[in-house]
Motif scaffolding. Structure first.
Motif, short mmCIF file in Angstrom:
data_model
loop_
_atom_site.label_atom_id
_atom_site.label_comp_id
_atom_site.label_asym_id
_atom_site.label_seq_id
_atom_site.Cartn_x
_atom_site.Cartn_y
_atom_site.Cartn_z
N GLU A 18 0.83 -1.19 0.00
CA GLU A 18 0.00 0.00 0.00
C GLU A 18 0.87 1.25 0.00
OE1 GLU A 18 -3.47 0.32 2.59
OE2 GLU A 18 -2.98 -1.72 3.24
N PRO A 93 -0.58 3.49 6.35
CA PRO A 93 -1.71 2.64 5.94
C PRO A 93 -2.03 1.53 6.93
CG PRO A 93 0.21 2.14 4.63
CD PRO A 93 0.56 3.33 5.47
N THR A 94 -1.06 1.14 7.72
CA THR A 94 -1.27 0.04 8.67
C THR A 94 -1.93 0.52 9.95
OG1 THR A 94 0.72 -1.00 7.79
CG2 THR A 94 -0.15 -1.87 9.85
#
Length: 130
Positions: A18, A93-94
């Motif tokens: 991502e 994104p995590t």
């Protein structure tokens, strides 16, 4: 992944991650020429600034220059002058956490995995017709 998988060399292993989205926030103060309506000029400036973030104009790891904001704002008919500032936050994104990016010499340099997105676009006006 499917797109790249059909084009990779046989011994190549693909891993798609991502991107880190980076919100670019703009604050622009516009002086409106005396014969133009403030709200009309404000709307056109805001629309033009939002157009900077259309997907086909963006790329990973690019550099955002404050001069581009001035160029766009001052190209709108009815704008007498513009004052601008900007900031950026990288979104993990995590975890969803944000990290402020430095603004140096009127530019924000994005890393290779960073993809710019429109953050807040704040336009204020003075002058012109009410």
């Amino acid at each position: 992944l499917h797109y790249f998988d059909t084009r990779r060399m046989l011994t190549t292993i693909l891993s798609v991650r991502e991107p880190f989205f980076v919100r670019i926030n703009l604050v622009v103060h516009v002086g409106v020429a005396p014969v133009f309506y403030r709200e009309d000029v404000k709307r056109r400036v805001r629309d033009a600034l939002a157009a900077l973030f259309e997907i086909d104009r963006l790329d990973f790891g690019q550099i955002f220059y404050i001069s581009k904001i001035y160029e766009v704002a001052e190209s709108i008919e009815g704008v007498a002058f513009a004052q601008a500032s900007f900031s950026a936050q990288r979104i993990n994104p995590t975890t969803g956490t944000t990290q402020s990016l430095p603004v140096s010499n009127g530019r924000i340099k994005l890393e290779p995995m960073d993809f710019p997105r429109a953050g807040t676009i704040q336009v204020t006006t003075e002058g012109g017709l009410g």
